[in-house]
Write an enzyme that holds these catalytic residues in place. Structure first.
Site, mmCIF file in Angstrom:
data_model
loop_
_atom_site.group_PDB
_atom_site.id
_atom_site.type_symbol
_atom_site.label_atom_id
_atom_site.label_comp_id
_atom_site.label_asym_id
_atom_site.label_seq_id
_atom_site.Cartn_x
_atom_site.Cartn_y
_atom_site.Cartn_z
ATOM 1 N N TYR A 1 0.861 -1.181 0.000
ATOM 2 C CA TYR A 1 0.000 0.000 0.000
ATOM 3 C C TYR A 1 0.893 1.224 0.000
ATOM 4 O O TYR A 1 1.907 1.262 0.706
ATOM 5 C CB TYR A 1 -0.888 -0.003 1.247
ATOM 6 C CG TYR A 1 -1.759 1.223 1.372
ATOM 7 C CD1 TYR A 1 -3.007 1.256 0.774
ATOM 8 C CD2 TYR A 1 -1.329 2.342 2.078
ATOM 9 C CE1 TYR A 1 -3.814 2.387 0.875
ATOM 10 C CE2 TYR A 1 -2.127 3.476 2.179
ATOM 11 C CZ TYR A 1 -3.372 3.488 1.574
ATOM 12 O OH TYR A 1 -4.152 4.599 1.669
ATOM 13 N N GLU B 1 -3.286 7.703 -4.119
ATOM 14 C CA GLU B 1 -3.158 6.399 -3.463
ATOM 15 C C GLU B 1 -2.979 5.281 -4.482
ATOM 16 O O GLU B 1 -3.638 5.261 -5.508
ATOM 17 C CB GLU B 1 -4.428 6.137 -2.634
ATOM 18 C CG GLU B 1 -4.409 4.827 -1.874
ATOM 19 C CD GLU B 1 -5.791 4.474 -1.302
ATOM 20 O OE1 GLU B 1 -6.026 4.771 -0.122
ATOM 21 O OE2 GLU B 1 -6.624 3.926 -2.054
#
Ligand code: GDP
Ligand code: MN
Length: 379
Positions: A101, A188
Site C-alpha cells: 500500500y 493512493e
C-alpha cells in the site's frame, strides 16, 4: 474532484509511474475489442467513485476477448455502494506476488502531506488500519519535499531486496510529483503490486484533486464526469457559488456561509426542511442572484424560496435588481419570501415595491413566512 481509476492511471503514466496498458469501455462489445487489442489475460474493473470494488464483484479476470465481453456485461450491470457502473477499465492483468500500500494524503492537523505505506496492501487495508495500525508506516513530507534517500529509507524495512526498494522508492517519488504538481488531496496506490518476476507496478489509482486549485489546471475540465454533477451543481460551480443540495422543500438563497447555516438552523427550528445550502457570497453581482434562482428552481422539490440577505459588501439594491431581472426573464411558480437588511436597504425596498414585491427586515419573520408558504403549497 475525484478521478476514476482510468483517469488516475493516465495521470500516473504522464509522470512515468509504472501502470499496465488499458482502456476504458462503456459496453461489453467495446470491452471485447480492448481485450483483443491488449491480448492475453486482462482484468475488467468497474469505474465508480467508490473503494471496495474487488469485494463487490467489480474486479474480474478474463482470459479471452469473449470472456472479457461476459465479465464486462456482468460488471456493467452492477451498482456498487449505490453507484451504477457506467464504464469498465480493461487492462492487461498482472501476476501478483505481493500487494503493498502506498499513499500520500494531506494531514490537515499537521498541515503537511503524509506518506502512508504498508507491506499489507490489497483489499483489506481498512481492516489493517483498524486492527494493526502499526503495520502502516506514516511519515510527514517536510516543506522542502521528498528526497530519494527518504523514499528508500521508508521502503527498506518493507521489502527484501535492494532492487525492489529502488523501484518502490522511485514510485513514491513520482507519486509525490503527481501529488504536488496536480494539487491532489489524495494520491493512493493500492495495491502497489510486486510481480513474481520482481517488478513493482501500480495496479490501482485513487486520486482526489483539490477543487480550490482548479483555476490553475485547465486539463481538469476534461476529467469531470457530467453524470457526476446535476445541472444545479454545474451552474453553481461555473458561477462560483457554494451550493449543497439537501432533502427539504424550502429553498434558501443567502449571502455568507455563516448566515446560510443560521438560516438553515432557523428553518429547522420552526419545523421546516431546507432544500439546500446556497451562499451567493459577498460580492455585488446581480447575475449571481439570477443564477442562484435558476439553481434553486431546477430542484423540483422546492415549494417556496427564501432570500435572506444581510447587506454589507453585498448591496441590497443589487440583490433586488437581480431578483426583479430574474423574475422578468422567468417567472417563478413557487412563492418567494424576501428578507433584507443593511447596505442600500431602502433603495432595495423601493426597487422591489416598484415591481409589486415586498421584503421583511426580520429573519425570524421571513423564515416563518417561507415555511408557511411551503406548507400551503404542499397541502
Ligand atoms: P478496489 O477493491 O476497489 O480497491 O480495486 P483494486 O483495483 O484494488 O482491485 C482489487 C483487487 O483485485 C486487488 O487487490 C487485486 O488482488 C485484484 N486485482 C486487481 N488487478 C489485478 C490484476 O491485474 N491481476 C490480478 N491477478 N489481480 C488483480
Ligand atoms: Mn484498490
Amino acid at each position: 474532484m475525484n478521478l476514476y481509476e482510468y483517469q488516475g492511471k493516465e495521470l500516473f503514466a504522464r509522470y512515468g509511474l509504472p501502470v499496465l496498458p488499458g482502456q476504458v469501455a462503456a459496453t461489453p462489445d467495446e470491452a471485447r475489442d480492448v481485450a483483443a487489442r491488449i491480448g492475453g489475460t486482462v482484468v475488467i474493473k468497474a469505474q465508480v467513485h467508490a473503494g471496495g470494488r474487488g469485494k463487490a464483484g467489480g474486479v474480474k479476470l478474463a482470459h479471452s476477448p469473449d470472456e472479457a465481453y461476459d465479465k464486462a456485461k456482468d460488471i456493467l450491470a452492477l451498482t456498487i455502494k449505490g453507484l451504477p457502473v457506467r464504464r469498465v477499465l480493461v487492462a492487461q492483468a498482472a501476476d501478483i506476488g505481493r500487494e503493498l500500500y502506498c499513499a500520500i494524503v494531506m494531514d490537515r492537523q499537521k498541515k503537511l502531506p503524509l506518506v502512508m505505506i504498508s507491506a499489507e496492501g490489497g483489499v483489506d487495508i481498512e481492516e489493517v488500519a483498524k486492527t494493526a495500525p502499526d503495520r502502516i508506516v506514516k511519515w510527514h513530507v517536510p516543506l522542502d519535499g521528498l528526497r530519494p534517500y527518504q523514499a528508500r529509507a521508508l521502503f527498506q524495512p518493507l521489502l527484501p531486496d535492494g532492487k525492489l526498494v529502488s523501484q518502490a522508492a522511485d514510485i513514491l517519488l513520482k507519486l509525490w510529483r503527481v501529488y504536488w504538481d496536480a494539487d491532489c488531496s489524495l494520491a493512493e496506490i493500492n495495491p502497489l503490486a510486486v510481480t513474481p518476476e520482481g517488478r513493482v507496478i501500480a495496479l490501482d489509482a485513487k486520486v482526489s484533486l483539490d477543487d480550490n486549485a482548479e483555476f490553475r489546471h485547465r486539463d481538469w475540465d476534461g476529467w469531470r464526469d457530467p453524470d457526476d454533477e446535476t445541472a444545479g451543481m454545474r451552474m453553481a460551480r461555473e458561477m462560483g457559488l457554494s451550493y449543497v443540495k439537501l432533502e427539504g422543500d424550502v429553498g434558501c438563497i443567502v449571502n455568507g456561509a455563516g448566515l446560510a447555516m443560521a438560516t438553515m438552523d432557523l428553518i429547522k427550528h420552526y419545523g421546516g426542511e431546507p432544500a439546500n445550502f446556497l451562499d451567493i457570497g459577498g460580492s455585488s453581482n446581480p447575475e449571481k442572484v439570477t443564477t442562484a434562482l435558476k439553481i434553486i428552481t431546477s430542484d423540483s422539490r422546492v415549494r417556496a424560496i427564501l432570500f435572506n440577505i444581510f447587506g454589507g459588501i453585498t448591496r441590497c439594491d443589487d440583490v433586488a435588481n437581480g431578483i426583479v431581472k430574474s423574475l422578468k426573464e422567468s417567472p417563478l411558480d413557487v412563492p418567494l419570501v424576501i428578507r433584507l437588511t443593511g447596505t442600500n436597504e431602502e433603495l432595495a425596498r423601493k426597487i422591489l415595491s416598484d415591481h409589486g414585491l415586498s421584503a421583511t427586515t426580520s429573519m425570524d419573520e421571513g423564515v416563518r413566512a417561507v415555511i408557511e408558504k411551503a406548507q400551503e403549497v404542499t397541502a
